[in-house]
Design a protein around this motif. Structure first.
Motif, PDB file in Angstrom:
ATOM      1  N   ARG A 241      -2.271   6.566   4.191  1.00 27.35           N
ATOM      2  CA  ARG A 241      -1.084   5.908   4.754  1.00 27.35           C
ATOM      3  C   ARG A 241      -0.531   6.680   5.945  1.00 27.35           C
ATOM      4  O   ARG A 241      -0.065   6.093   6.921  1.00 27.35           O
ATOM      5  CB  ARG A 241       0.005   5.765   3.681  1.00 27.35           C
ATOM      6  CG  ARG A 241      -0.371   4.868   2.520  1.00 27.35           C
ATOM      7  CD  ARG A 241      -0.947   3.555   2.979  1.00 27.35           C
ATOM      8  NE  ARG A 241       0.043   2.738   3.686  1.00 27.35           N
ATOM      9  CZ  ARG A 241      -0.263   1.765   4.519  1.00 27.35           C
ATOM     10  NH1 ARG A 241      -1.531   1.483   4.789  1.00 27.35           N
ATOM     11  NH2 ARG A 241       0.680   1.065   5.103  1.00 27.35           N
TER      12      ARG A 241
ATOM     13  N   LEU B  61      -4.399   8.701  -1.078  1.00 21.61           N
ATOM     14  CA  LEU B  61      -3.587   7.555  -0.649  1.00 21.61           C
ATOM     15  C   LEU B  61      -2.528   7.951   0.377  1.00 21.61           C
ATOM     16  O   LEU B  61      -2.295   7.224   1.353  1.00 21.61           O
ATOM     17  CB  LEU B  61      -2.917   6.911  -1.863  1.00 21.61           C
ATOM     18  CG  LEU B  61      -3.857   6.145  -2.801  1.00 21.61           C
ATOM     19  CD1 LEU B  61      -3.116   5.726  -4.076  1.00 21.61           C
ATOM     20  CD2 LEU B  61      -4.431   4.917  -2.106  1.00 21.61           C
TER      21      LEU B  61
ATOM     22  N   THR C  50       0.823  -1.209   0.000  1.00 24.31           N
ATOM     23  CA  THR C  50       0.000   0.000   0.000  1.00 24.31           C
ATOM     24  C   THR C  50       0.861   1.265   0.000  1.00 24.31           C
ATOM     25  O   THR C  50       0.461   2.296  -0.543  1.00 24.31           O
ATOM     26  CB  THR C  50      -0.956   0.012   1.198  1.00 24.31           C
ATOM     27  OG1 THR C  50      -0.254  -0.416   2.380  1.00 24.31           O
ATOM     28  CG2 THR C  50      -2.129  -0.926   0.972  1.00 24.31           C
TER      29      THR C  50
END
Length: 391
Positions: A376, A372, A320
């Protein structure tokens, strides 16, 4: 305590914001009543007639942008000798991911543009804008591990190497080898003199370096090689400590003037009044290859790289994390805009549509990256809170 203007211009957030504003302003002006007058100004020739005369547009993309490439080359030199790419083991994994971030977007672009007159634009979606990507990290990435920033920086620098090679090899014609040899000799002299800057003759040597740099740039331009390569050669040749000092001095001016002016001029594109089906494959190829090709290429190749050897430095990234890095890699902007100008220099209509593709693809990547990277960063902040403090 408030930041000084120079500190603001050196911050990672500033370039990303000002580039976005400058590009939006260029697009707005081109599609306003003032667009024709601005376009005429950009094609106005300035210089010494019959000796060295360029249009305002060429002074920007061949002249001003050489300063940007000089700064990039200094950073590249540091990373290759003293930084994150100074050993094969350190460079291996980001190099594999960077290869994916170049190869896969090219494939995506060629699939879309195959058989059309836009096929020559395949280098456009290979670039990553370091300043923009690090700016997004600075804005959305509070709490991310240093490993991700280091990986992205190495990835973007390797992408820049590829972009520089493309500019030097693909967009060079009718080379005047005499001029090029003269420029090479001056680059060597520049490197030698830069190692004497700390002597008592510091001021005269600094002046001499500036004069040599300008003459080198002019010779490279006259040789038929793209003039920004002069900035690259001088940045790599310069002694490291003076080079880092020069980078420190130039960085706020590059961030505050050079990059915004280039972004504004490159975005002076009239939006075509056509249906989506009538848009050039150059537009669709770049629009898809930047956000999708980059994230697919960097993520898959990066995942493979995690299983190759043993990485030096911080712990390996997760899948990820690689998705976030891939989305950041899709922000092509500066170098992609330059590649678009060069690839379709003889076809204004396709060039403008490719430029719109760069702006659109970079914006899509920016949105993906914001989501994203924020996700994270939130994950790592939460993880840090759950780990018991050690005494």
């Amino acid at each position: 305590m408030s930041q000084s203007p120079l500190s603001l211009f050196r911050s990672e957030r500033f370039p990303a914001i000002v580039l976005l504003v400058a590009a939006a302003a260029g697009l707005a002006v081109a599609n306003s009543p003032a667009g024709t007058a601005v376009d005429e100004f950009m094609h106005l020739y300035v210089g010494i007639p019959e000796f060295f005369e360029l249009s305002v547009s060429h002074w920007i993309k061949d002249g001003l942008l050489a300063l940007f490439f000089f700064v990039v080359a200094v950073e590249l030199q540091f990373e290759l000798t003293s930084g994150q790419l100074n050993s094969a083991k350190k460079a291996l994994q980001p190099a594999i991911a960077a290869a994916g971030g170049v190869i896969v977007p090219i494939i995506f672009y060629l699939v879309v543009a195959h058989g059309s007159d836009a096929v020559n634009g395949w280098p456009i979606p290979t670039a990553t804008d370091i300043a923009f990507a690090l700016g997004v990290l600075a804005v959305f990435g509070k709490g991310l591990p240093s490993a991700l920033r280091v990986f992205l920086l190495a990835l973007a620098i390797l992408d820049d190497i590829v972009g520089i090679v493309f500019i030097a090899v693909l967009f060079t014609s009718d080379v005047n080898y005499g001029m090029l040899l003269g420029a090479a000799g001056l680059v060597v002299l520049f490197g030698i003199l830069s190692r004497r800057v700390d002597t008592r003759a510091r001021i005269p040597i600094t002046i001499a370096l500036i004069v040599i740099g300008v003459v080198t740039w002019a010779l490279v331009y006259k040789s038929g090689v793209h003039a920004t390569i002069a900035g690259v050669a001088l940045g790599l040749a310069m002694s490291q400590q003076p080079a880092l000092h020069a980078r420190h001095v130039l960085e706020p001016w590059v961030n505050a003037i050079v990059l915004p002016v280039f972004a504004f001029s490159a975005a002076l594109v009239v939006i075509p009044e056509v249906s989506p089906s009538e848009l050039s494959p150059a537009f669709w190829g770049v629009l898809v290859a930047l956000p999708v090709g980059k994230i697919v290429g960097i993520t898959i190749f990066g995942w493979v790289s995690l299983r190759v050897g043993h990485r030096e430095g911080p712990p390996a990234l997760t899948f990820t994390d690689l998705l976030a890095a891939g989305s950041l890699g899709g922000i092509g902007f500066t170098v992609s805009l330059l590649l678009s100008e060069l690839a379709f220099a003889d076809n204004v209509e396709i060039r403008d549509q490719a430029t719109l593709g760069v702006l659109g693809g970079s914006m899509i990547s920016l949105v993906f990256a914001g989501v994203l990277v924020s996700w994270r960063a939130w994950h790592y902040r939460r993880l840090e809170k759950t780990i018991p403090a050690t005494t």
